[in-house]
Design a protein around this motif. Structure first.
Motif, PDB file in Angstrom:
ATOM      1  N   ALA A  97      -4.399   2.819  -0.767  1.00  0.00           N
ATOM      2  CA  ALA A  97      -3.581   2.718  -1.978  1.00  0.00           C
ATOM      3  C   ALA A  97      -4.247   3.426  -3.158  1.00  0.00           C
ATOM      4  O   ALA A  97      -3.568   4.065  -3.974  1.00  0.00           O
ATOM      5  CB  ALA A  97      -3.324   1.256  -2.316  1.00  0.00           C
ATOM      6  N   LEU A  98      -5.578   3.315  -3.242  1.00  0.00           N
ATOM      7  CA  LEU A  98      -6.298   3.963  -4.330  1.00  0.00           C
ATOM      8  C   LEU A  98      -6.454   5.468  -4.103  1.00  0.00           C
ATOM      9  O   LEU A  98      -6.696   6.217  -5.053  1.00  0.00           O
ATOM     10  CB  LEU A  98      -7.683   3.328  -4.498  1.00  0.00           C
ATOM     11  CG  LEU A  98      -7.715   1.913  -5.091  1.00  0.00           C
ATOM     12  CD1 LEU A  98      -9.078   1.282  -4.892  1.00  0.00           C
ATOM     13  CD2 LEU A  98      -7.344   1.945  -6.574  1.00  0.00           C
ATOM     14  N   SER A 150       0.827  -1.200   0.000  1.00  0.00           N
ATOM     15  CA  SER A 150       0.000   0.000   0.000  1.00  0.00           C
ATOM     16  C   SER A 150       0.865   1.255   0.000  1.00  0.00           C
ATOM     17  O   SER A 150       0.587   2.217  -0.726  1.00  0.00           O
ATOM     18  CB  SER A 150      -0.932   0.002   1.218  1.00  0.00           C
ATOM     19  OG  SER A 150      -1.700   1.181   1.263  1.00  0.00           O
ATOM     20  N   VAL A 174      -2.785  -1.218  -8.251  1.00  0.00           N
ATOM     21  CA  VAL A 174      -3.498  -1.675  -7.052  1.00  0.00           C
ATOM     22  C   VAL A 174      -4.265  -2.957  -7.354  1.00  0.00           C
ATOM     23  O   VAL A 174      -4.211  -3.929  -6.584  1.00  0.00           O
ATOM     24  CB  VAL A 174      -4.454  -0.585  -6.527  1.00  0.00           C
ATOM     25  CG1 VAL A 174      -5.339  -1.149  -5.407  1.00  0.00           C
ATOM     26  CG2 VAL A 174      -3.677   0.620  -6.013  1.00  0.00           C
ATOM     27  N   SER A 217      -1.887  -5.872  -7.710  1.00  0.00           N
ATOM     28  CA  SER A 217      -1.350  -6.260  -6.412  1.00  0.00           C
ATOM     29  C   SER A 217      -2.362  -7.079  -5.614  1.00  0.00           C
ATOM     30  O   SER A 217      -2.015  -8.098  -5.004  1.00  0.00           O
ATOM     31  CB  SER A 217      -0.941  -5.017  -5.614  1.00  0.00           C
ATOM     32  OG  SER A 217      -0.501  -5.367  -4.322  1.00  0.00           O
ATOM     33  N   LEU A 233       2.438   1.591  -3.461  1.00  0.00           N
ATOM     34  CA  LEU A 233       1.466   1.980  -4.473  1.00  0.00           C
ATOM     35  C   LEU A 233       1.036   3.436  -4.318  1.00  0.00           C
ATOM     36  O   LEU A 233       0.766   4.119  -5.299  1.00  0.00           O
ATOM     37  CB  LEU A 233       0.244   1.062  -4.396  1.00  0.00           C
ATOM     38  CG  LEU A 233       0.499  -0.398  -4.797  1.00  0.00           C
ATOM     39  CD1 LEU A 233      -0.683  -1.266  -4.402  1.00  0.00           C
ATOM     40  CD2 LEU A 233       0.770  -0.515  -6.284  1.00  0.00           C
ATOM     41  N   SER A 234       0.992   3.893  -3.066  1.00  0.00           N
ATOM     42  CA  SER A 234       0.591   5.275  -2.811  1.00  0.00           C
ATOM     43  C   SER A 234       1.594   6.260  -3.380  1.00  0.00           C
ATOM     44  O   SER A 234       1.277   7.441  -3.587  1.00  0.00           O
ATOM     45  CB  SER A 234       0.432   5.510  -1.303  1.00  0.00           C
ATOM     46  OG  SER A 234      -0.609   4.719  -0.785  1.00  0.00           O
ATOM     47  N   ARG A 293      -1.927   3.984 -11.261  1.00  0.00           N
ATOM     48  CA  ARG A 293      -2.020   3.548  -9.864  1.00  0.00           C
ATOM     49  C   ARG A 293      -3.178   2.568  -9.685  1.00  0.00           C
ATOM     50  O   ARG A 293      -3.035   1.560  -9.004  1.00  0.00           O
ATOM     51  CB  ARG A 293      -2.204   4.721  -8.905  1.00  0.00           C
ATOM     52  CG  ARG A 293      -2.143   4.244  -7.452  1.00  0.00           C
ATOM     53  CD  ARG A 293      -2.743   5.212  -6.454  1.00  0.00           C
ATOM     54  NE  ARG A 293      -1.885   6.340  -6.222  1.00  0.00           N
ATOM     55  CZ  ARG A 293      -2.096   7.232  -5.241  1.00  0.00           C
ATOM     56  NH1 ARG A 293      -3.126   7.093  -4.426  1.00  0.00           N
ATOM     57  NH2 ARG A 293      -1.296   8.271  -5.098  1.00  0.00           N
ATOM     58  N   THR A 294      -4.316   2.871 -10.279  1.00  0.00           N
ATOM     59  CA  THR A 294      -5.460   1.967 -10.154  1.00  0.00           C
ATOM     60  C   THR A 294      -5.112   0.583 -10.671  1.00  0.00           C
ATOM     61  O   THR A 294      -5.412  -0.431 -10.026  1.00  0.00           O
ATOM     62  CB  THR A 294      -6.669   2.512 -10.935  1.00  0.00           C
ATOM     63  OG1 THR A 294      -6.986   3.827 -10.457  1.00  0.00           O
ATOM     64  CG2 THR A 294      -7.888   1.609 -10.745  1.00  0.00           C
ATOM     65  N   ALA A 335      -6.546  -1.162   0.650  1.00  0.00           N
ATOM     66  CA  ALA A 335      -6.914  -0.896  -0.740  1.00  0.00           C
ATOM     67  C   ALA A 335      -7.405   0.537  -0.902  1.00  0.00           C
ATOM     68  O   ALA A 335      -7.059   1.223  -1.882  1.00  0.00           O
ATOM     69  CB  ALA A 335      -7.985  -1.887  -1.194  1.00  0.00           C
TER      70      ALA A 335
END
Length: 209
Positions: free
Chosen positions: A151-152, A84, A100, A103, A87-88, A96-97, A148
């Motif tokens: 991260a999103l 997370s 995520v 992952s 990804l952030s 990024r989406t 999630a």
């Protein structure tokens, strides 16, 4: 003057190392051999310890399985947090989406997931085991959802966003199930790409975006 006794750290370290080997061996046995074959004797042999040593740490098979499940959840949680954070760091947007979603799906095609699946299947017919693992799985589900969302970079208080994130997690679990019997990687790659694009579009204009 008598020198103070050194703490028994080496012995404690060996004990911790033995315990970890047993837990990791349990996960491997469950994933590769299935529930019935993952006995204390088999796990002990794979871990390279005696059965007596294994039972010193885990007196019963149920204790061993439960501890292994907790270890799996802890490991999955730590991995989720690490991923997370990574990804952030990716700039917000379609990349990024997609990262995520990839992952999340990969986490459900891992050895840990396949081992956990063996436990869940057995727990369906074992009320005592089910009582042990349902709270653990519920806790991990909440953690996975929160990771999630972070991260999103979305607002989970928005009901639509909340359901989109949960749908992504449910899809990831389903794709993990599809990969248990055969290599489903080719089909999975196409589905992941399509869902990532659909999810990104659906999240545009939602609160937090």
């Amino acid at each position: 003057m008598v020198a103070p006794r050194e703490p028994h750290e080496p012995k404690q370290d060996r004990s911790r190392a033995t315990r970890q080997r047993l837990l990791e061996a349990t996960i491997d046995c469950l994933a590769e051999l299935g529930w019935a074959a993952a006995t204390v004797a088999v796990v002990a042999e794979r871990a390279g310890v005696s059965r007596g040593a294994a039972q010193h740490h885990f007196p019963t098979r149920e204790d061993l399985i439960t501890a292994a499940l907790e270890y799996m959840f802890d490991t999955r949680t730590m991995q989720s947090r690490t991923e997370s954070a990574m990804l952030s760091a990716i700039a917000e947007g379609a990349d990024r989406t997609r990262a995520v979603v990839i992952s999340l799906v990969e986490s459900y095609t891992s050895t840990i997931f396949k081992a956990a699946l063996q436990v869940w299947t057995h727990a369906a017919a074992d009320p005592a085991l089910r009582e042990r693992i349902v709270p653990l799985e519920a806790h991990f589900g909440r953690v996975s959802h929160r990771m999630a969302v972070e991260a999103l970079g979305v607002d989970d208080s928005d009901p639509v966003t909340h359901h989109l994130v949960q749908a992504t997690l449910d899809m990831a679990r389903g794709l993990g199930l599809a990969d248990v019997l055969t290599d489903d990687s080719a089909r999975r790659k196409t589905i992941v790409a399509q869902w990532a694009a659909t999810l990104h579009e659906a999240l545009q204009g939602r609160p937090g975006r």
